[in-house]
Write an enzyme that holds these catalytic residues in place. Structure first.
Site, PDB file in Angstrom:
ATOM      1  N   ASP A  11       0.754  -1.192   0.112  1.00  0.00           N
ATOM      2  CA  ASP A  11       0.084  -0.156  -0.043  1.00  0.00           C
ATOM      3  C   ASP A  11       0.883   1.283   0.007  1.00  0.00           C
ATOM      4  OD1 ASP A  11      -2.307  -1.342  -0.078  1.00  0.00           O
ATOM      5  OD2 ASP A  11      -2.425  -1.583   1.889  1.00  0.00           O
ATOM      6  N   LYS A  33       0.859  -7.888  -2.769  1.00  0.00           N
ATOM      7  CA  LYS A  33      -0.485  -7.503  -3.423  1.00  0.00           C
ATOM      8  C   LYS A  33      -0.353  -5.932  -3.712  1.00  0.00           C
ATOM      9  CE  LYS A  33      -3.856  -5.997  -0.462  1.00  0.00           C
ATOM     10  NZ  LYS A  33      -4.501  -5.010  -1.028  1.00  0.00           N
ATOM     11  N   ASP A  60      -5.083  -6.662  -6.819  1.00  0.00           N
ATOM     12  CA  ASP A  60      -6.252  -6.556  -6.173  1.00  0.00           C
ATOM     13  C   ASP A  60      -7.006  -5.296  -6.480  1.00  0.00           C
ATOM     14  OD1 ASP A  60      -8.352  -6.377  -3.993  1.00  0.00           O
ATOM     15  OD2 ASP A  60      -7.012  -5.366  -2.538  1.00  0.00           O
ATOM     16  N   LYS A  62     -10.498  -5.804  -7.483  1.00  0.00           N
ATOM     17  CA  LYS A  62     -11.975  -5.868  -7.055  1.00  0.00           C
ATOM     18  C   LYS A  62     -12.813  -5.475  -8.229  1.00  0.00           C
ATOM     19  CE  LYS A  62     -11.159  -5.207  -1.893  1.00  0.00           C
ATOM     20  NZ  LYS A  62      -9.814  -4.669  -2.112  1.00  0.00           N
ATOM     21  N   ASP A  65     -18.653  -4.966 -12.615  1.00  0.00           N
ATOM     22  CA  ASP A  65     -19.412  -4.141 -13.771  1.00  0.00           C
ATOM     23  C   ASP A  65     -20.084  -5.169 -14.406  1.00  0.00           C
ATOM     24  OD1 ASP A  65     -19.852  -2.320 -16.017  1.00  0.00           O
ATOM     25  OD2 ASP A  65     -18.120  -1.211 -15.635  1.00  0.00           O
ATOM     26  N   THR A 120     -14.948  -6.310   4.643  1.00  0.00           N
ATOM     27  CA  THR A 120     -14.958  -6.334   6.103  1.00  0.00           C
ATOM     28  C   THR A 120     -15.408  -5.035   6.780  1.00  0.00           C
ATOM     29  OG1 THR A 120     -12.636  -5.858   6.031  1.00  0.00           O
ATOM     30  CG2 THR A 120     -13.312  -8.421   6.365  1.00  0.00           C
ATOM     31  N   ARG A 182      -3.160  -9.186  12.510  1.00  0.00           N
ATOM     32  CA  ARG A 182      -2.303  -8.520  13.511  1.00  0.00           C
ATOM     33  C   ARG A 182      -1.650  -9.602  14.243  1.00  0.00           C
ATOM     34  NH1 ARG A 182      -3.221  -5.606  10.197  1.00  0.00           N
ATOM     35  NH2 ARG A 182      -3.701  -3.270  10.218  1.00  0.00           N
ATOM     36  N   ARG A 212       0.390  -3.050   7.084  1.00  0.00           N
ATOM     37  CA  ARG A 212       1.038  -2.234   8.216  1.00  0.00           C
ATOM     38  C   ARG A 212       1.774  -2.828   9.027  1.00  0.00           C
ATOM     39  NH1 ARG A 212      -4.293   1.320   8.800  1.00  0.00           N
ATOM     40  NH2 ARG A 212      -5.029  -0.977   8.234  1.00  0.00           N
TER      41      ARG A 212
HETATM   42  O1  C5P Z   1      -2.450  -2.621   6.755  1.00  0.00           O
HETATM   43  P1  C5P Z   1      -3.335  -3.861   6.925  1.00  0.00           P
HETATM   44  O2  C5P Z   1      -2.749  -5.217   7.374  1.00  0.00           O
HETATM   45  O3  C5P Z   1      -4.598  -3.447   7.581  1.00  0.00           O
HETATM   46  O4  C5P Z   1      -3.572  -4.078   5.276  1.00  0.00           O
HETATM   47  C1  C5P Z   1      -4.644  -4.999   4.880  1.00  0.00           C
HETATM   48  C2  C5P Z   1      -4.770  -4.910   3.368  1.00  0.00           C
HETATM   49  O5  C5P Z   1      -5.732  -5.692   2.909  1.00  0.00           O
HETATM   50  C3  C5P Z   1      -4.900  -3.469   2.940  1.00  0.00           C
HETATM   51  O6  C5P Z   1      -4.528  -3.357   1.662  1.00  0.00           O
HETATM   52  C4  C5P Z   1      -6.492  -3.652   2.584  1.00  0.00           C
HETATM   53  O7  C5P Z   1      -6.957  -2.739   1.607  1.00  0.00           O
HETATM   54  C5  C5P Z   1      -6.855  -4.943   2.299  1.00  0.00           C
HETATM   55  N1  C5P Z   1      -8.124  -5.299   2.613  1.00  0.00           N
HETATM   56  C6  C5P Z   1      -8.900  -5.206   3.925  1.00  0.00           C
HETATM   57  N2  C5P Z   1      -9.850  -5.712   4.039  1.00  0.00           N
HETATM   58  C7  C5P Z   1     -10.752  -5.988   3.041  1.00  0.00           C
HETATM   59  C8  C5P Z   1     -10.188  -6.387   1.709  1.00  0.00           C
HETATM   60  C9  C5P Z   1      -8.935  -5.725   1.709  1.00  0.00           C
HETATM   61  O8  C5P Z   1      -7.980  -4.965   4.728  1.00  0.00           O
HETATM   62  N3  C5P Z   1     -11.784  -6.755   3.487  1.00  0.00           N
END
Ligand code: C5P
Length: 234
Positions: A11, A33, A60, A62, A65, A120, A182, A212
């Protein structure tokens, strides 16, 4: 049985920032990703360059259409040699089937194709009040996963809390890719429903997407290795 993997969410707003991050990895070539931010900033060239560096890529974007448009877009993406890509299951079984057709190359090969069930970030209350879907999140996720399976897709992106439910409904070979990961001792950021890598594995996740906790760590390589160890046990 697929061994699965840890996928790092790149990201970043620019190619320079993404490369500076990847340059820290001297020994491993992590699965990464590439999402909308990096892809829209840099275009398809970012995918070609990261592939050239030897990484597997989950693109990714998504897609959602009408079936014909998604089919054409997937045909373009099929030339990019990514390993995994996705669309919204809400586009219906017809759209998912068309996507699969577009993604399949003339020699019959194609990247893995996954469906996003319910994001989510969508709460049950908003799904019911704003989208007028009169069901529980769990039932919706299960139905969308079953639709994806019926369309011939390889699996879904879902919360690690829903992976077991998806496996139950669609079988163990149907893949689950789960963000919201996490470490037991790290902060949640804006993620509300989280799991550790180890719990995600035992809960039925085949792949975890981690942003992160790795990208913002003082030592990203060490954080990545910890994640792999907790998730894959090696
Ligand atoms: O930083 P973090 O671990 O939260 O990043 C999670 C990644 O997964 C981000 O790229 C976020 O856009 C993606 N993601 C998410 N929840 C979803 C779909 C994708 O956190 N339902």
């Amino acid at each position: 049985m697929n061994k699965g993997d840890v996928i790092i969410a790149l990201d970043f707003p620019s190619a320079d920032k993404a490369y500076a991050f990847l340059d820290q990895f001297k020994e491993e070539k992590p699965y990464v990703k590439v999402g909308m931010e990096l892809f829209y900033a840099e275009g398809p060239q970012i995918v070609r360059e990261i592939k050239k560096r030897g990484h597997k890529i989950f693109l990714d974007l998504k897609l959602h259409d009408i079936p014909n448009t998604v089919k054409s877009a997937m045909a373009v993406l099929s030339h990019l040699d990514v390993d995994m890509t996705n669309l919204h299951a809400a586009g219906t079984i017809d759209m998912m089937k068309a996507a699969l057709e577009g993604l399949t190359r003339p020699d019959g090969t194609r990247p893995m194709l996954l469906a996003v069930t319910q994001l989510t970030s969508t709460s049950e209350e908003r799904m019911q009040n704003e989208l007028l879907i009169n069901a529980s999140i769990a039932d919706t996720v299960q139905k969308y996963a079953q639709n994806a399976k019926e369309a011939g897709l390889d699996g879904v992106v879902c919360s690690p809390l829903e992976a077991a439910l998806v496996k139950q409904a669609c079988g163990s070979a149907f893949q689950t890719v789960t963000p919201g990961i996490r470490f037991a001792d790290s902060i949640a950021d804006d993620q509300a429903r989280i799991m550790t890598p180890e719990k995600a594995r035992s809960g039925g996740s085949d792949y975890i997407v981690v942003g992160r906790p790795i990208t913002k760590a003082d030592d990203p390589v060490a954080a990545y290795r910890r994640c792999v160890k907790e998730f894959l046990g090696c």
